[in-house]
Scaffold this active site. Structure first.
Site, PDB file in Angstrom:
ATOM      1  N   THR A  71       0.839  -1.208   0.000  1.00 52.34           N
ATOM      2  CA  THR A  71       0.000   0.000   0.000  1.00 52.34           C
ATOM      3  C   THR A  71       0.866   1.247   0.000  1.00 52.34           C
ATOM      4  OG1 THR A  71      -1.895  -1.066   1.065  1.00 52.34           O
ATOM      5  CG2 THR A  71      -1.703   1.322   1.308  1.00 52.34           C
ATOM      6  N   ASN A 150      -5.274  -9.936  -8.005  1.00 55.02           N
ATOM      7  CA  ASN A 150      -5.361 -10.572  -6.694  1.00 55.02           C
ATOM      8  C   ASN A 150      -6.659 -11.324  -6.458  1.00 55.02           C
ATOM      9  OD1 ASN A 150      -6.350  -7.740  -6.659  1.00 55.02           O
ATOM     10  ND2 ASN A 150      -6.979  -8.255  -4.585  1.00 55.02           N
ATOM     11  N   GLN A 178       1.045 -10.189  -6.290  1.00 52.30           N
ATOM     12  CA  GLN A 178       0.640 -11.582  -6.443  1.00 52.30           C
ATOM     13  C   GLN A 178       1.519 -12.356  -7.421  1.00 52.30           C
ATOM     14  OE1 GLN A 178      -1.516 -13.138  -4.629  1.00 52.30           O
ATOM     15  NE2 GLN A 178      -2.562 -11.449  -3.607  1.00 52.30           N
ATOM     16  N   HIS A 200       4.270 -10.414   3.145  1.00 46.65           N
ATOM     17  CA  HIS A 200       3.355 -11.391   3.745  1.00 46.65           C
ATOM     18  C   HIS A 200       2.577 -12.209   2.716  1.00 46.65           C
ATOM     19  CE1 HIS A 200      -0.720  -9.445   3.357  1.00 46.65           C
ATOM     20  NE2 HIS A 200       0.021  -8.375   3.165  1.00 46.65           N
ATOM     21  N   THR A 236      13.565   5.011  10.735  1.00 51.94           N
ATOM     22  CA  THR A 236      14.499   3.933  11.029  1.00 51.94           C
ATOM     23  C   THR A 236      14.028   2.625  10.417  1.00 51.94           C
ATOM     24  OG1 THR A 236      15.084   4.975  13.129  1.00 51.94           O
ATOM     25  CG2 THR A 236      15.637   2.647  12.879  1.00 51.94           C
ATOM     26  N   CYS A 324      -8.582  -6.590   1.883  1.00 55.12           N
ATOM     27  CA  CYS A 324      -8.577  -5.171   2.234  1.00 55.12           C
ATOM     28  C   CYS A 324      -9.959  -4.545   2.153  1.00 55.12           C
ATOM     29  CB  CYS A 324      -7.608  -4.408   1.333  1.00 55.12           C
ATOM     30  SG  CYS A 324      -5.899  -4.951   1.525  1.00 55.12           S
TER      31      CYS A 324
END
Length: 380
Positions: A71, A150, A178, A200, A236, A324
């Site tokens: 995203t 997707n 994907q 993920h 960071t 989502c």
């Protein structure tokens, strides 16, 4: 746990990825921007991960930017390219079946004065090259088309699209979320300007992704603060998750061929078993231009909410589309664009990975058979 067939939404973190991440958490905890020995130790793991990602995706290490996920990567690429090149033109092109992290960005850019063309797709989910070519104008500065859809698994003709855009002063962004682990992806061979992915989806942790940006690309970066990621993304770096991403990517690409063979076999067995049981269904998408891990099916005898509920009660976990948009009562925008809203209200996505077994497929088909006959009797 039941049968999980929603791997297109997310995948479990692989054991070797967890092991690599825990080593960083416990033993290499320094801030990679610090100049002391502990910081330099962390920097080594950051640099190694960047080189691994570049090598596996056919990019240069300095073209790799670590982000919080696809995203952020999609937002950064699309907005950054549009803002940096607005002096050349204000016309943007995408498709009607993109992920919402792409579509909502274009909708926002329209409010800011950009003109956007949303390309149609056919019933296989494919973009027409003639339609894309006719949409190009002198003011077009960006085309954004996802590699693999997707919801239905359709693979877009990337090399043909790239060839069409060659020698034109138009940037090309690709959401490759994907595609990773299912197709060979070479950033430079495809001649893409920016490309996004997230860990993920291929056995890595949530909350980390990558944006590849080709050298010399005119793009504006908006996240300000420190000078991390060569001043392109302040903040960071999350070294444990970045190492997890690189480890997962290495595994996914190294095992791609074996996994694809397994997935295509599962997909074929699933469809044949449904036919053998005489369960009414139609495939949404293509049987040819597709990956093996996504199967989207239209079941005319039942609405999607009822089917999802019944499968969930049977401990079978699938979805109606993108995770989502969970909680939304709207039908899938992908199926609606390919067919119509009515079909979308009766369509469901099954998605597999290398851990899915033939036995699980047989159990799912048996449950669908029970559900079909239950509703068949009620209709009578």
């Amino acid at each position: 746990m039941g049968i999980y067939l929603d791997y297109a939404a997310t995948t479990p973190v692989k054991p070797n990825v967890v092991e690599a991440m825990m080593d960083i958490y416990q033993n290499h905890y320094g801030n990679p921007s610090s100049i002391h020995n502990i910081g330099r130790d962390a920097r080594k793991y950051l640099d190694d991960a960047r080189r691994t990602v570049a090598e596996k995706l056919g990019a240069q290490p300095n073209e790799v930017i670590f982000t919080s996920g696809a995203t952020e990567s999609n937002n950064t690429a699309i907005k950054g390219l549009a803002y940096a090149n607005r002096h050349k033109g204000n016309h943007l092109i995408t498709t009607k079946i993109e992920h919402h992290s792409v579509l909502h960005v274009f909708e926002q850019l329209e409010k800011e004065g950009f003109k956007v063309t949303y390309l149609d797709v056919n019933e296989e989910g494919l973009v027409g090259l003639e339609q894309l070519e006719s949409a190009l104008t002198e003011d077009t500065i960006l085309v954004s088309i996802m590699f693999v859809n997707n919801e239905v698994g359709t693979v877009q003709p990337m090399f043909d699209i790239d060839h069409l855009l060659q020698d034109k002063d138009i940037y090309f962004h690709v959401d490759a979320v994907q595609a990773i682990g299912h197709l060979p992806v070479d950033f430079h061979e495809l001649d893409i300007d920016t490309m996004s992915l997230t860990a993920h989806k291929f056995g890595g942790p949530k909350g980390v992704g990558t944006l590849l940006v080709k050298n010399a690309t005119d793009i504006q970066f908006s996240q300000l603060g420190g000078e991390q990621e060569v001043k392109r993304r302040a903040g960071t770096e999350n070294i444990p998750q970045i190492v997890g991403l690189s480890e997962a990517l290495k595994t996914a690409t190294d095992e791609l061929d074996d996994n694809n063979l397994h997935l295509m076999n599962l997909k074929n067995q699933f469809l044949v078993a449904l036919q053998d049981r005489a369960i009414p269904f139609e495939l949404n998408g293509s049987m040819i231009e597709t990956t093996g891990h996504i199967v989207n099916l239209y079941f005319p005898f039942i609405d999607v909410e009822t089917l999802l509920t019944l499968l969930d009660l049977a401990n079978i976990y699938v979805s109606s589309g993108s995770a989502c948009t969970a909680g939304s009562t709207d039908p899938s925008h992908v199926i609606s664009a390919m067919y119509d809203k009515e079909r979308a209200f009766h369509s469901i996505r099954f998605s597999f990975n290398e851990m899915t077994t033939e036995r699980e497929i047989k159990q799912v088909v048996a449950e669908l058979h029970k559900i079909y006959h239950k509703f068949k009797k009620e209709e009578v």
